[in-house]
Design an enzyme around this catalytic site. Structure first.
Site, PDB file in Angstrom:
ATOM      1  N   LYS A 184       0.846  -1.208   0.000  1.00  0.00           N
ATOM      2  CA  LYS A 184       0.000   0.000   0.000  1.00  0.00           C
ATOM      3  C   LYS A 184       0.878   1.253   0.000  1.00  0.00           C
ATOM      4  CE  LYS A 184      -3.847   1.972   2.723  1.00  0.00           C
ATOM      5  NZ  LYS A 184      -4.705   1.753   3.927  1.00  0.00           N
TER       6      LYS A 184
ATOM      7  N   SER B 290      -9.725   1.415   3.218  1.00  0.00           N
ATOM      8  CA  SER B 290      -8.931   2.215   2.313  1.00  0.00           C
ATOM      9  C   SER B 290      -7.852   1.443   1.562  1.00  0.00           C
ATOM     10  CB  SER B 290      -8.266   3.356   3.101  1.00  0.00           C
ATOM     11  OG  SER B 290      -7.339   2.818   4.030  1.00  0.00           O
TER      12      SER B 290
ATOM     13  N   SER C 227      -9.624  -1.010   7.416  1.00  0.00           N
ATOM     14  CA  SER C 227      -9.120  -0.908   6.039  1.00  0.00           C
ATOM     15  C   SER C 227      -8.383  -2.114   5.485  1.00  0.00           C
ATOM     16  CB  SER C 227      -8.212   0.308   5.900  1.00  0.00           C
ATOM     17  OG  SER C 227      -9.015   1.457   5.797  1.00  0.00           O
TER      18      SER C 227
END
Ligand code: GLN
Length: 484
Positions: free
Chosen positions: A76, A151, A175
């Protein structure tokens, strides 16, 4: 194509020359190119990944390889990798290059993992659908009309689309678990402080955790084995012995008592999700697990407390993006005030601005006691709810999300509806406890359904073991049916 079910199996295949690591990396790179419209990756490192593949292949052949040898991992884009862009899904960091490598990424590299690229995410990890990214929304590979969750939506989509073997995400309020649920993957949020936050761009520092997405519990355990442990560079890092998750996973677990929190099965839970979870509970009962109903009465306060505290922490953490210390500077600004105002107005997205403004309000003199202090007190009560429940049971079983993936655009104009979708995940971050999503099937639309297991502080092994039993129960019940 050579099929493998775990990293351990992949290493065996390389060792016996049934799998070429270079070809394997090349096939992931081809898939990334072929499915670029999913928008899951912010950057891909083809040259580095291919040269790492041939170097690590030699190490495997000579038996000098690390624990994650040849595992292809996407990370990420809120985690630093030295010399690479670090955008956090924000326009304000469009031209920012990381100056050092996050402890978590370094640990993966040290164990011979191959970092294939960075994944898209909601801006500064704020969101539940991955529609808040300056790079544009990510699409769910199961059905591109739907969101992948957020997210860490890019990480989940990258794994679900077969761009990598493992993806790394972060979880401040769900997330990792929620996108894992929406994309049909295993996704673990470890206990707060078990995995280093050094090199993770802060959103809400007392909530943020780094963890893996994988296609199997075995790979989650292996990856956690590598990621967990004390880091002197993270002042909140726990100083304790890391258990052997990989070996521990093999031992029997049906003596563990599983709690069902009543509040998590109340109104608002989609009936197909409820049905799939009840089926799994029945299978676990057949396998000898004991279930107990428990109460977490403060659950109804979790969303409010979570958003008050994380917005307060975010408003403080994001003050550094001011055009001077970090971030793009507006070229039009002619004085200091304008520099701050214009740089932030022009380069931050709507959701991030909303949270900075609300967080600043929450922390302001006159409102601090009513919001921030009160929310801290209720956070304590939420933690005590869990402590009480865990004095009676070992693991809690709940849905991960009240519904399966929703359509792109469906909730993006209604922030409150978006916040409410985090109802089952935020409590674990408020309490600091571990949680995992286990994929358990699909709804009538073909969208994945997820089940969440929550554990005691540092009780990762318990949720991994029950997760393994759930993952295997589908296969077992099938075999049972066939032999009848
Ligand atoms: N959806 C939650 C939020 O928007 C959680 C985000 C996260 O875990 N990073 O804050």
């Amino acid at each position: 194509m050579v099929i493998y079910n775990s990293i351990a199996q992949k290493i065996e295949l390389v060792k016996t020359r049934q799998l070429s690591l270079t070809e394997n990396v090349q096939s992931f790179l081809n898939k990334i190119t072929a499915s670029a419209e999913l928008n899951a990756m912010t950057e891909v490192f083809p040259d580095e990944a291919l040269s790492a593949a041939s170097r690590i292949e030699q190490k495997i052949l000579s038996g000098t390889h690390g624990k994650l040898a040849g595992a292809v991992i996407a990370v990420k884009d809120v985690l630093s990798l030295e010399g690479k862009k670090l955008t956090c899904g924000s326009k304000i960091l469009d031209n920012f290059t990381a100056l050092y490598t996050a402890t978590t990424i370094q640990k993966l590299i040290d164990e011979d993992a191959i970092i294939i690229g960075k994944t898209n995410c909601d801006e500064f990890a704020m969101g539940s659908s991955n529609e808040n990214s300056a790079h544009g929304p990510v699409k769910n590979p199961i059905n591109p009309e739907y969101v992948p969750g957020g997210s860490s939506g890019g990480s989940a989509a990258a794994l679900a689309a077969d761009f990598c073997d493992i993806a790394i995400g972060t979880d401040t309020g769900g997330s990792i678990r929620q996108p894992a649920s929406f994309c049909g993957l295993f996704g673990l949020k470890p206990t707060y402080s078990l995995v280093s936050r050094y090199g993770l761009t802060a959103f809400a520092s007392s909530f943020d955790s780094v963890g893996p997405f994988a296609n199997s519990i075995e790979d989650i355990a292996l990856c956690l084995q590598v990621l967990a442990g004390f880091d002197e560079r993270d002042s909140t890092s726990a100083q304790r012995e890391t258990p052997d998750y990989v070996t521990g996973l093999q031992s029997q677990s049906n003596s563990l008592v599983i709690g069902l929190p009543e509040e998590y099965f109340a109104e608002g839970l989609n009936e197909e999700v409820r049905g799939a979870i009840e089926e799994k509970i029945a299978q676990l009962k057949n396998a000898g697990y004991t279930f107990k109903s428990v109460n977490l009465p403060m659950t109804k306060e979790a969303i409010a407390v979570y958003y008050i505290l994380t917005m307060a922490e975010a408003s403080s953490n994001l003050a550094r993006y001011d055009g001077a210390r970090y971030g793009e500077r507006s070229p039009e600004a002619v004085n200091l005030d304008e520099m701050y105002q214009m740089s932030r107005s022009e380069n931050l997205g709507a959701e991030v601005k909303r949270r900075i403004m609300l967080g600043t309000y929450i922390l302001s003199a006159g409102y601090y006691d009513a919001y921030y202090k009160k929310a801290q007190q209720v956070r304590r009560l939420i933690k005590e709810d869990f402590e009480k429940a865990f004095s009676e049971v070992d693991v809690l079983l709940t849905p991960t999300s009240p519904f399966t993936a929703f359509k792109l655009g469906e909730k993006s104009s209604d922030p409150l509806a978006m916040y409410l979708s985090d109802i089952y995940t935020t409590s674990a971050n408020l309490a600091g406890i571990p949680g995992i999503n286990i994929p358990i099937g699909k709804d009538a639309k073909g969208l994945p359904i997820g089940l969440q297991l929550l554990g005691k502080e540092f009780g990762e092994l318990d949720i991994l073991k029950v997760g393994k039993a759930i993952a295997e129960s589908a296969v077992e019940s099938l075999t049972f049916g066939d032999t009848q």
